[in-house]
Design a protein around this motif. Structure first.
Motif, PDB file in Angstrom:
ATOM      1  N   SER A 423       0.822  -1.212   0.000  1.00 16.77           N
ATOM      2  CA  SER A 423       0.000   0.000   0.000  1.00 16.77           C
ATOM      3  C   SER A 423       0.857   1.264   0.000  1.00 16.77           C
ATOM      4  N   LEU A 424       1.946   1.255   0.750  1.00 20.17           N
ATOM      5  CA  LEU A 424       2.827   2.425   0.798  1.00 20.17           C
ATOM      6  C   LEU A 424       3.519   2.660  -0.544  1.00 20.17           C
ATOM      7  N   VAL A 425       3.937   1.585  -1.192  1.00 21.41           N
ATOM      8  CA  VAL A 425       4.542   1.719  -2.518  1.00 21.41           C
ATOM      9  C   VAL A 425       3.509   2.264  -3.508  1.00 21.41           C
ATOM     10  N   MET A 426       2.298   1.742  -3.417  1.00 19.22           N
ATOM     11  CA  MET A 426       1.224   2.215  -4.285  1.00 19.22           C
ATOM     12  C   MET A 426       0.976   3.709  -4.097  1.00 19.22           C
ATOM     13  N   SER A 427       0.963   4.175  -2.839  1.00 19.45           N
ATOM     14  CA  SER A 427       0.699   5.594  -2.583  1.00 19.45           C
ATOM     15  C   SER A 427       1.833   6.470  -3.100  1.00 19.45           C
ATOM     16  N   ALA A 428       3.058   5.963  -3.019  1.00 22.11           N
ATOM     17  CA  ALA A 428       4.198   6.719  -3.541  1.00 22.11           C
ATOM     18  C   ALA A 428       4.081   6.889  -5.053  1.00 22.11           C
ATOM     19  N   VAL A 448      -5.110   8.280  -9.253  1.00 19.44           N
ATOM     20  CA  VAL A 448      -6.021   7.178  -8.897  1.00 19.44           C
ATOM     21  C   VAL A 448      -5.787   5.968  -9.792  1.00 19.44           C
ATOM     22  N   LEU A 449      -5.703   6.184 -11.093  1.00 19.33           N
ATOM     23  CA  LEU A 449      -5.528   5.056 -12.021  1.00 19.33           C
ATOM     24  C   LEU A 449      -4.198   4.342 -11.782  1.00 19.33           C
ATOM     25  N   ALA A 450      -3.134   5.117 -11.605  1.00 20.78           N
ATOM     26  CA  ALA A 450      -1.826   4.504 -11.363  1.00 20.78           C
ATOM     27  C   ALA A 450      -1.840   3.676 -10.081  1.00 20.78           C
ATOM     28  N   GLY A 451      -2.468   4.214  -9.050  1.00 18.82           N
ATOM     29  CA  GLY A 451      -2.535   3.505  -7.783  1.00 18.82           C
ATOM     30  C   GLY A 451      -3.346   2.232  -7.858  1.00 18.82           C
ATOM     31  N   TYR A 454      -1.541  -0.480 -10.127  1.00 15.27           N
ATOM     32  CA  TYR A 454      -0.394  -1.084  -9.451  1.00 15.27           C
ATOM     33  C   TYR A 454      -0.843  -2.015  -8.323  1.00 15.27           C
ATOM     34  N   TYR A 455      -1.791  -1.559  -7.514  1.00 15.44           N
ATOM     35  CA  TYR A 455      -2.179  -2.339  -6.328  1.00 15.44           C
ATOM     36  C   TYR A 455      -2.813  -3.664  -6.729  1.00 15.44           C
ATOM     37  N   LEU A 456      -3.774  -3.624  -7.653  1.00 13.60           N
ATOM     38  CA  LEU A 456      -4.469  -4.857  -8.044  1.00 13.60           C
ATOM     39  C   LEU A 456      -3.560  -5.785  -8.844  1.00 13.60           C
ATOM     40  N   ALA A 457      -2.793  -5.212  -9.770  1.00 14.46           N
ATOM     41  CA  ALA A 457      -1.884  -6.042 -10.564  1.00 14.46           C
ATOM     42  C   ALA A 457      -0.812  -6.669  -9.678  1.00 14.46           C
ATOM     43  N   GLY A 458      -0.287  -5.874  -8.746  1.00 16.48           N
ATOM     44  CA  GLY A 458       0.721  -6.400  -7.838  1.00 16.48           C
ATOM     45  C   GLY A 458       0.176  -7.492  -6.937  1.00 16.48           C
ATOM     46  N   GLU A 465      -3.546 -13.778  -0.965  1.00 18.31           N
ATOM     47  CA  GLU A 465      -4.756 -14.536  -0.642  1.00 18.31           C
ATOM     48  C   GLU A 465      -5.941 -13.604  -0.395  1.00 18.31           C
ATOM     49  N   GLU A 466      -5.652 -12.412   0.093  1.00 22.06           N
ATOM     50  CA  GLU A 466      -6.723 -11.462   0.396  1.00 22.06           C
ATOM     51  C   GLU A 466      -7.484 -11.049  -0.865  1.00 22.06           C
ATOM     52  N   LEU A 467      -6.811 -11.013  -2.004  1.00 18.29           N
ATOM     53  CA  LEU A 467      -7.488 -10.702  -3.258  1.00 18.29           C
ATOM     54  C   LEU A 467      -8.517 -11.770  -3.579  1.00 18.29           C
ATOM     55  N   ASP A 468      -8.167 -13.035  -3.345  1.00 19.58           N
ATOM     56  CA  ASP A 468      -9.114 -14.126  -3.564  1.00 19.58           C
ATOM     57  C   ASP A 468     -10.319 -14.004  -2.631  1.00 19.58           C
ATOM     58  N   MET A 469     -10.085 -13.545  -1.397  1.00 18.41           N
ATOM     59  CA  MET A 469     -11.194 -13.355  -0.454  1.00 18.41           C
ATOM     60  C   MET A 469     -12.186 -12.325  -0.988  1.00 18.41           C
TER      61      MET A 469
END
Length: 478
Positions: A423-428, A448-451, A454-458, A465-469
């Motif tokens: 999340s911190l990398v995404m915000s940067a 917003v789009l860059a964040g 990056y977050y979902l692709a990463g 596992e949280e993405l699967d949840m």
């Protein structure tokens, strides 16, 4: 988790999310439109009453709603007892606020607060009429009905508030909007829930629930007073405009954090209460809820901090620019809010309201110390102090979690660290995009789009596992 309970949980999360985010989303849009018309000082005047209203609501509920939800063998006597208790206490506090209104106005040196207090306090009485009805919906994990009610009320009161602001009613647009919201909510809850209290009040039931709820009341009062002491101090020491800037920044930060926490906590508490005697299932469900909340909240809060500048300037105009830096700081405090809430929910599920109270006392003493240190340094320093307090409170909250299910601060941070770093990398990245482009609308869009990308692709590439949840919840929402 058995399929029936799992299905109820999934549907509960979905409809609770619909309730909170459709309601709060619509309300948020109306608040933006109204804020573009009104002045920061108008919001500051209303915010000055937050601590008095919050304390009153804490006494009116007295932890009884939580006691009802948790109690496995609740009876009609229990419901009626809580109903009548709520109403009597609400009337008492309305009369107290009416009598205290001149002194409140004198304390803040804002004369119009006397009349504002007398009107705003009506919402206490209106809300008390439907406290049990709301608890019954939570017990049934019936958030679909609550969503319908909330959306209807929000639209009606939002339209009225916007019209009044446009017509020049100023602070009264916010006051009437708040009072009407409480009244309409109670009316619709009575219509949909269709529960009518009988002429019953049981002292035995009262004492049984109060033995549990009283500790929640005490801890809730500590939490309520502490959470609102910032508005009290800012309103007294600084100015209505400064309080308006702080209140709006806090509202933006709380929108994702508090609402998602409310969605999860509203479902997790009754679900975990239903399996409270099965230690293995309870521990497993608890860990999943914790990771899921962090996966959603962490990127939202860090991302909000990254795009705060263009967001505030676009939606609220430049007259609210003093809120930008405050918002960025508060985001890093509020990102831990759901982790706090779920840790504390476990104590309530296990019936350890004594632990709950001890924690609140310790945390509030520490919080007041931090507040006293930062107040002389100014409003910005006070906001930084909130981050320090939030992190320290997390250490305290997880102490009893370790004792109850052997899942303390170290283990929780280990399980959540990959989400935090991601999340911190995404915000940067989002912050970098904001400062690379012009104009404001492009800054916000690019950030917003860059964040998000990056977050979902990463998360997908790193097999979180949280993405699967989250995807599982979305697939089974119906």
């Amino acid at each position: 988790m058995p399929s029936s309970l799992k299905d109820k949980t999934v549907k509960g999360v979905f409809w609770s999310a619909v309730d909170r985010f459709s309601t709060q989303g619509i309300s948020f849009v109306f608040s933006i439109l109204i804020a573009r018309i009104l002045l920061p000082s108008d919001y500051g005047v209303v915010a000055m009453l937050n601590i008095f209203m919050a304390v009153s609501r804490a006494f009116i509920d007295s932890g009884f709603s939580t006691a009802l939800i948790r109690k496995p063998d609740r009876t009609e006597e229990d419901y009626c007892t809580v109903f009548y208790f709520n109403i009597v206490v609400a009337i008492v506090f309305y009369l107290l606020l009416w009598a205290a209104s001149p002194y409140i106005a004198r304390f803040y040196e804002v004369p119009m607060l006397e009349d504002v207090t007398k009107v705003v306090a009506l919402s206490l009485v209106f809300s008390s009429l439907s406290g049990v009805h709301g608890a019954k919906l939570s017990i049934d994990i019936n958030f679909k009905t609550r969503a319908k009610i909330s959306v209807a009320v929000t639209v009606v009161t939002g339209v009225l508030g916007l019209w009044m602001a446009y017509k020049g009613y100023g602070v009264w647009a916010l006051v009437i909007q708040s009072v009407l919201s409480s009244l309409l909510s109670s009316i619709l809850l009575w219509i949909y829930v269709r529960w009518i209290p009988g002429p019953v009040f049981s002292w035995k039931s009262f004492r049984e629930m109060f033995s549990f709820g009283s500790k929640l009341l005490a801890s809730g009062l500590l939490d309520t007073i502490y959470n609102n002491v910032y508005t009290l101090v800012i309103g007294k020491i600084f100015s209505p405009s400064a309080l308006g800037y702080y209140s709006k920044a806090s509202a933006f930060a709380q929108f994702p954090s508090s609402n998602i926490t409310s969605v999860l906590q509203g479902v997790t508490f009754p679900v975990m209460s239903s399996i409270q005697t099965d230690e293995e299932r309870l521990g497993s469900a608890y860990k999943r809820f914790l990771r899921l909340s962090a996966f959603v909240i962490f990127p939202l809060m860090t991302g909000l901090a990254a795009v705060a500048d263009p967001l505030i300037r676009i939606v609220l105009t430049d007259k609210w620019e003093d809120s930008i830096y405050l918002l960025q700081i508060i985001c890093f405090s509020m990102m831990w809010y759901p982790i706090h809430a779920i840790n504390l929910s476990l104590l309530q599920v296990k019936g350890r309201s004594d632990f709950f109270l001890k924690l609140e006392i310790i945390k509030k003493i520490q919080g007041v110390i931090v507040l006293c240190i930062t107040v002389p340094l100014g409003l910005v320093a006070m906001c930084y102090g909130m981050i320090v307090s939030s992190v320290l409170c997390l250490v305290y909250n997880t102490y009893y979690t370790r004792r109850l299910i052997d899942y303390g601060f170290g283990k929780q941070m280990k399980d959540l660290m990959h989400i935090l770093v991601h999340s911190l990398v995404m915000s940067a990245i989002a912050w970098g995009m904001v400062h690379l482009v012009q104009p404001l609308w492009l800054q916000l869009t690019a950030g917003v789009l860059a964040g998000v990308v990056y977050y979902l692709a990463g998360a997908y590439l790193m097999k979180f596992e949280e993405l699967d949840m989250v995807l599982s919840l979305l697939r089974k929402k119906a």
